[in-house]
Design a protein around this motif. Sequence first.
Motif, short mmCIF file in Angstrom:
data_model
loop_
_atom_site.label_atom_id
_atom_site.label_comp_id
_atom_site.label_asym_id
_atom_site.label_seq_id
_atom_site.Cartn_x
_atom_site.Cartn_y
_atom_site.Cartn_z
N SER A 90 0.79 -1.24 -0.21
CA SER A 90 -0.01 -0.11 0.05
C SER A 90 0.75 1.38 -0.22
O SER A 90 0.56 2.29 -0.64
N LEU A 91 1.89 1.26 0.57
CA LEU A 91 3.06 2.27 0.73
C LEU A 91 3.39 2.44 -0.75
O LEU A 91 3.35 3.73 -1.07
N TRP A 92 3.87 1.28 -1.49
CA TRP A 92 4.28 1.81 -2.84
C TRP A 92 3.53 2.33 -3.49
O TRP A 92 3.53 3.46 -4.19
N ARG A 93 1.98 1.92 -3.49
CA ARG A 93 1.03 2.72 -4.29
C ARG A 93 0.76 4.15 -4.02
O ARG A 93 0.52 4.93 -4.98
N LEU A 94 0.90 4.44 -2.74
CA LEU A 94 0.85 5.78 -2.09
C LEU A 94 1.79 6.84 -3.15
O LEU A 94 1.66 7.85 -3.52
N TYR A 95 3.18 6.19 -3.03
CA TYR A 95 4.18 6.81 -3.49
C TYR A 95 3.99 7.02 -5.13
O TYR A 95 4.65 7.95 -5.65
N VAL A 96 3.58 6.07 -5.75
CA VAL A 96 3.36 5.79 -7.06
C VAL A 96 2.57 6.96 -7.47
O VAL A 96 2.75 7.68 -8.56
N LEU A 97 1.30 7.27 -6.76
CA LEU A 97 0.26 8.11 -7.03
C LEU A 97 0.69 9.52 -6.97
O LEU A 97 0.67 10.28 -7.79
N ARG A 98 1.75 9.86 -6.18
CA ARG A 98 2.38 10.93 -5.67
C ARG A 98 3.16 11.28 -6.92
O ARG A 98 3.21 12.37 -7.61
N SER A 99 4.08 10.54 -7.19
CA SER A 99 5.17 10.72 -8.33
C SER A 99 4.31 10.86 -9.56
O SER A 99 4.71 11.82 -10.50
N TRP A 100 3.33 10.16 -9.80
CA TRP A 100 2.62 10.42 -10.98
C TRP A 100 1.78 11.75 -11.36
O TRP A 100 1.89 12.21 -12.10
N VAL A 101 1.34 12.21 -10.08
CA VAL A 101 0.52 13.62 -10.07
C VAL A 101 1.76 14.53 -10.07
O VAL A 101 1.63 15.57 -11.00
N TYR A 102 2.90 14.45 -9.55
CA TYR A 102 3.84 15.62 -9.69
C TYR A 102 4.36 15.32 -11.21
O TYR A 102 5.23 16.64 -11.57
N ALA A 103 4.54 14.32 -11.82
CA ALA A 103 5.08 14.36 -13.29
C ALA A 103 4.33 15.33 -14.25
O ALA A 103 4.92 15.71 -14.96
N ASP A 104 3.10 15.39 -13.92
CA ASP A 104 2.21 16.31 -14.92
C ASP A 104 1.09 16.65 -14.02
O ASP A 104 -0.24 16.04 -14.26
N PRO A 105 0.99 17.71 -12.88
CA PRO A 105 -0.09 18.02 -12.37
C PRO A 105 -1.26 18.56 -13.20
O PRO A 105 -2.46 18.64 -12.71
N GLN A 106 -0.94 19.21 -14.37
CA GLN A 106 -1.91 19.88 -15.09
C GLN A 106 -2.98 18.90 -15.52
O GLN A 106 -4.08 18.97 -15.59
N THR A 107 -2.27 17.67 -16.23
CA THR A 107 -3.11 16.85 -16.72
C THR A 107 -3.83 15.97 -15.61
O THR A 107 -5.06 15.65 -15.74
N ALA A 108 -3.09 15.72 -14.54
CA ALA A 108 -3.86 15.06 -13.39
C ALA A 108 -5.07 15.82 -12.81
O ALA A 108 -6.13 15.39 -12.42
N ALA A 109 -4.86 17.30 -12.84
CA ALA A 109 -6.00 18.15 -12.58
C ALA A 109 -7.23 18.20 -13.25
O ALA A 109 -8.32 17.94 -12.93
N ARG A 110 -6.72 18.33 -15.08
CA ARG A 110 -7.73 18.00 -15.94
C ARG A 110 -8.50 16.91 -15.82
O ARG A 110 -9.78 16.77 -15.95
N GLU A 111 -7.94 15.69 -15.74
CA GLU A 111 -8.44 14.43 -15.42
C GLU A 111 -9.29 14.13 -14.30
O GLU A 111 -10.42 13.59 -14.36
N PHE A 112 -9.02 14.90 -12.95
CA PHE A 112 -9.66 14.37 -11.91
C PHE A 112 -10.83 15.47 -11.96
O PHE A 112 -12.09 14.96 -11.81
N ASP A 113 -10.86 16.67 -12.83
CA ASP A 113 -11.94 17.39 -12.90
C ASP A 113 -13.03 16.74 -13.96
O ASP A 113 -14.18 16.87 -13.57
N ARG A 114 -12.50 16.06 -15.02
CA ARG A 114 -13.37 15.32 -15.84
C ARG A 114 -14.19 14.27 -15.24
O ARG A 114 -14.99 13.71 -15.61
N GLY A 115 -13.60 13.76 -14.04
CA GLY A 115 -13.88 12.54 -13.78
C GLY A 115 -14.97 12.67 -12.38
O GLY A 115 -15.71 11.73 -12.02
N ARG A 116 -15.08 13.93 -12.00
CA ARG A 116 -15.88 14.37 -10.81
C ARG A 116 -17.24 13.78 -10.97
O ARG A 116 -17.84 13.43 -10.03
N ALA A 117 -17.92 14.14 -12.01
CA ALA A 117 -19.36 13.85 -12.29
C ALA A 117 -19.55 12.42 -12.31
O ALA A 117 -20.76 12.03 -11.97
N LEU A 118 -18.54 11.65 -12.66
CA LEU A 118 -18.94 10.09 -12.72
C LEU A 118 -18.43 9.44 -11.42
O LEU A 118 -18.98 8.35 -11.30
N ALA A 119 -17.95 9.96 -10.62
CA ALA A 119 -17.69 9.40 -9.48
C ALA A 119 -18.02 10.48 -8.12
O ALA A 119 -16.83 10.81 -7.31
#
Length: 211
Positions: A90-119
């Motif tokens: 579970s720790l590994w997955r937490l750090y992967v998620l952080r690294s994923w977001v920091y690699a491209d926070p603009q895309t992460a934000a847009r995809e999160f925004d796009r998914g809000r209505a669905l979840a």
Amino acid sequence: MTEPSSGRRHHRPAMPGAGHFEAIETTAHGADPAVLAEAAERAATALVRGARDQADTELVSRVVHLADTEGLETLAELWSGAAPESLAGSLWRLYVLRSWVYADPQTAAREFDRGRALAPVAEAISGVQEPPGPDEVRSLVDAVLSGVVVGDYADTLFRASAFARVAAAGRAQDEPITGSSYASDLAAAKLLTFAEQLERAAHLELDGSLR
């Protein structure tokens, strides 16, 4: 409120320093897999079950930035092979998620925004500030990782799971956003798998059986 299980009241070891990870990394190449797995489990236990009554800003920062200081490759060698429903996994997955977001926070934000209505339920659990811009998603993943030290680990896992679930919903919609530097293996299906694994780990933590 129910009493925490006896397994969560044991003596909590101190936070490991950089030397701890260097020693594990040194023995990783050619080491007995069982020995490496035991060392990785000890490191994960020290992080999650560390002395929270002694936690301070510096300690929280060290945990949040662990992938930056030790290298994601080092953490991968330690924890990527661990069972998803374990402390190390579970720790590994937490750090992967952080690294994923920091690699491209603009895309992460847009995809999160796009998914809000669905979840919408997952969005509420994740706790991302409105509107979900790059700074907000970076703050969210840092806040989630700080929960390893100063929060309830089950809550930390539930929030990370919710974030991954919303992002997966957004990523799966329409055509992919171009220009992203995301790693190719973090597709929508991978994110959804992460979300499900983190949620199962959170339930095990609530039961006092996450090891």
